[in-house]
Design an enzyme around this catalytic site. Structure first.
Site, PDB file in Angstrom:
ATOM      1  N   ILE A   1     -19.996  43.284  46.568  1.00 51.79           N
ATOM      2  CA  ILE A   1     -19.168  42.217  45.986  1.00 51.79           C
ATOM      3  C   ILE A   1     -19.783  41.649  44.701  1.00 51.79           C
ATOM      4  O   ILE A   1     -19.053  41.158  43.835  1.00 51.79           O
ATOM      5  CB  ILE A   1     -18.913  41.099  47.032  1.00 51.79           C
ATOM      6  CG1 ILE A   1     -17.687  40.268  46.675  1.00 51.79           C
ATOM      7  CG2 ILE A   1     -20.144  40.218  47.226  1.00 51.79           C
ATOM      8  CD1 ILE A   1     -17.193  39.372  47.796  1.00 51.79           C
TER       9      ILE A   1
ATOM     10  N   ASP B   1     -25.009  36.752  51.265  1.00 51.66           N
ATOM     11  CA  ASP B   1     -25.557  35.531  50.656  1.00 51.66           C
ATOM     12  C   ASP B   1     -26.821  35.865  49.847  1.00 51.66           C
ATOM     13  O   ASP B   1     -26.960  35.467  48.676  1.00 51.66           O
ATOM     14  CB  ASP B   1     -25.869  34.543  51.791  1.00 51.66           C
ATOM     15  CG  ASP B   1     -26.159  33.133  51.314  1.00 51.66           C
ATOM     16  OD1 ASP B   1     -25.932  32.851  50.120  1.00 51.66           O
ATOM     17  OD2 ASP B   1     -26.595  32.312  52.148  1.00 51.66           O
TER      18      ASP B   1
ATOM     19  N   SER C   1     -18.468  36.033  58.435  1.00 47.64           N
ATOM     20  CA  SER C   1     -18.933  35.863  59.839  1.00 47.64           C
ATOM     21  C   SER C   1     -19.137  37.159  60.620  1.00 47.64           C
ATOM     22  O   SER C   1     -19.576  37.105  61.767  1.00 47.64           O
ATOM     23  CB  SER C   1     -17.990  34.958  60.656  1.00 47.64           C
ATOM     24  OG  SER C   1     -18.217  33.599  60.390  1.00 47.64           O
TER      25      SER C   1
HETATM   26  N1  AR6 Z   1     -21.188  42.902  49.241  1.00 49.28           N
HETATM   27  C1  AR6 Z   1     -20.175  42.801  50.132  1.00 49.28           C
HETATM   28  N2  AR6 Z   1     -20.361  42.622  51.458  1.00 49.28           N
HETATM   29  C2  AR6 Z   1     -21.635  42.549  51.901  1.00 49.28           C
HETATM   30  C3  AR6 Z   1     -22.757  42.636  51.024  1.00 49.28           C
HETATM   31  C4  AR6 Z   1     -22.486  42.824  49.640  1.00 49.28           C
HETATM   32  N3  AR6 Z   1     -23.460  42.905  48.751  1.00 49.28           N
HETATM   33  N4  AR6 Z   1     -23.886  42.521  51.782  1.00 49.28           N
HETATM   34  C5  AR6 Z   1     -23.493  42.393  53.066  1.00 49.28           C
HETATM   35  N5  AR6 Z   1     -22.141  42.412  53.143  1.00 49.28           N
HETATM   36  P1  AR6 Z   1     -23.317  38.508  56.532  1.00 49.28           P
HETATM   37  P2  AR6 Z   1     -22.167  36.242  58.062  1.00 49.28           P
HETATM   38  C6  AR6 Z   1     -21.271  42.318  54.322  1.00 49.28           C
HETATM   39  O1  AR6 Z   1     -24.346  38.709  57.579  1.00 49.28           O
HETATM   40  O2  AR6 Z   1     -21.955  37.095  59.256  1.00 49.28           O
HETATM   41  C7  AR6 Z   1     -26.689  34.917  55.763  1.00 49.28           C
HETATM   42  O3  AR6 Z   1     -28.044  34.931  56.053  1.00 49.28           O
HETATM   43  C8  AR6 Z   1     -21.859  42.617  55.673  1.00 49.28           C
HETATM   44  O4  AR6 Z   1     -21.983  44.025  55.864  1.00 49.28           O
HETATM   45  O5  AR6 Z   1     -23.738  38.551  55.122  1.00 49.28           O
HETATM   46  O6  AR6 Z   1     -21.077  35.314  57.623  1.00 49.28           O
HETATM   47  C9  AR6 Z   1     -26.156  33.532  55.439  1.00 49.28           C
HETATM   48  O7  AR6 Z   1     -27.108  32.735  54.764  1.00 49.28           O
HETATM   49  C10 AR6 Z   1     -20.808  42.003  56.583  1.00 49.28           C
HETATM   50  O8  AR6 Z   1     -19.700  42.904  56.707  1.00 49.28           O
HETATM   51  O9  AR6 Z   1     -22.558  37.064  56.726  1.00 49.28           O
HETATM   52  C11 AR6 Z   1     -25.824  32.989  56.785  1.00 49.28           C
HETATM   53  O10 AR6 Z   1     -26.965  32.443  57.415  1.00 49.28           O
HETATM   54  C12 AR6 Z   1     -20.330  40.787  55.793  1.00 49.28           C
HETATM   55  O11 AR6 Z   1     -20.817  40.982  54.452  1.00 49.28           O
HETATM   56  C13 AR6 Z   1     -25.363  34.196  57.553  1.00 49.28           C
HETATM   57  O12 AR6 Z   1     -25.968  35.326  56.923  1.00 49.28           O
HETATM   58  C14 AR6 Z   1     -20.843  39.456  56.319  1.00 49.28           C
HETATM   59  O13 AR6 Z   1     -22.176  39.594  56.797  1.00 49.28           O
HETATM   60  C15 AR6 Z   1     -23.853  34.375  57.495  1.00 49.28           C
HETATM   61  O14 AR6 Z   1     -23.480  35.407  58.341  1.00 49.28           O
END
Ligand code: AR6
Length: 168
Positions: free
Chosen positions: A12, A35, A118
């Site tokens: 993203i 994030d 999430s």
């Molecule tokens: N681009 C697009 N999607 C991504 C990327 C990227 N670069 N990297 C990961 N994803 P998550 P959550 C996807 O864990 O469950 C953090 O530590 C990933 O594969 O990022 O909402 C925050 O600070 C998954 O499909 O977010 C919070 O503490 C999706 O993004 C916590 O994680 C969401 O995974 C939030 O957890």
């Protein structure tokens, strides 16, 4: 004009849209997953800026500049941690999408990209989360024609396939 919804597989942080949405935590001070990737790509100014935002409640959204990103803005929203489904998780996840879209409209944003909020560290089952994502965005766009493009960004094959199925 009817807004276009599409699915994109990839990172993203690379997208040149008006705003990308961050799946943040309540502190808005960074973390892992998407994030972490957004903070790394936007640069240290993002952390500095977010310190002044005073955190964010689950289901709400706050906005920052995109700094070094190709996107102009970042909308930070905080998804619910999955705790089995009886703790208002569905409503909170829906609020993430709706509040992000409202904030986008308020800031003149016409194109935005969402990650699968999430469904990573926070453990929300992917099929259910995707249905909520697609329904919430569809409902919003049905009554609001300011937004021109919404992109669902999927980082892995499994997520991409689920989005394709739900959108079909
Ligand atoms: N681009 C697009 N999607 C991504 C990327 C990227 N670069 N990297 C990961 N994803 P998550 P959550 C996807 O864990 O469950 C953090 O530590 C990933 O594969 O990022 O909402 C925050 O600070 C998954 O499909 O977010 C919070 O503490 C999706 O993004 C916590 O994680 C969401 O995974 C939030 O957890």
């Amino acid at each position: 004009m009817k807004a276009k919804i599409r699915v994109h597989k990839g990172d993203i942080t690379k997208l040149k849209v008006d705003a990308i949405v961050n799946a943040a935590n309540n502190s808005l001070l960074g973390g892992g997953g998407v994030d972490g990737a957004i903070h790394r790509a936007a640069g240290p100014q993002l952390l500095e800026y977010n310190r002044k935002l005073g955190g964010c409640e689950t289901g709400k959204a706050k906005i920052s500049p995109g700094f070094n990103l190709p996107a102009k803005f970042i909308i930070h929203t905080v998804g619910p941690v999955w705790r089995g489904g009886k703790y208002n998780e569905a409503e909170l996840l829906k609020n993430c999408y709706i509040n992000s879209l409202k904030l986008a409209v308020e800031n003149g944003i016409k194109s935005l990209a969402f990650p699968a909020i999430s469904t990573g560290v926070y453990g929300y089952p992917i099929e259910e989360a995707t249905r909520i994502a697609v329904e919430s965005v569809n409902d919003f766009l049905f009554t609001n024609d300011f937004i021109e493009e919404v992109i669902f960004v999927c980082f892995d094959d499994k997520t991409y396939k689920v989005y394709e199925n739900v959108l079909r």
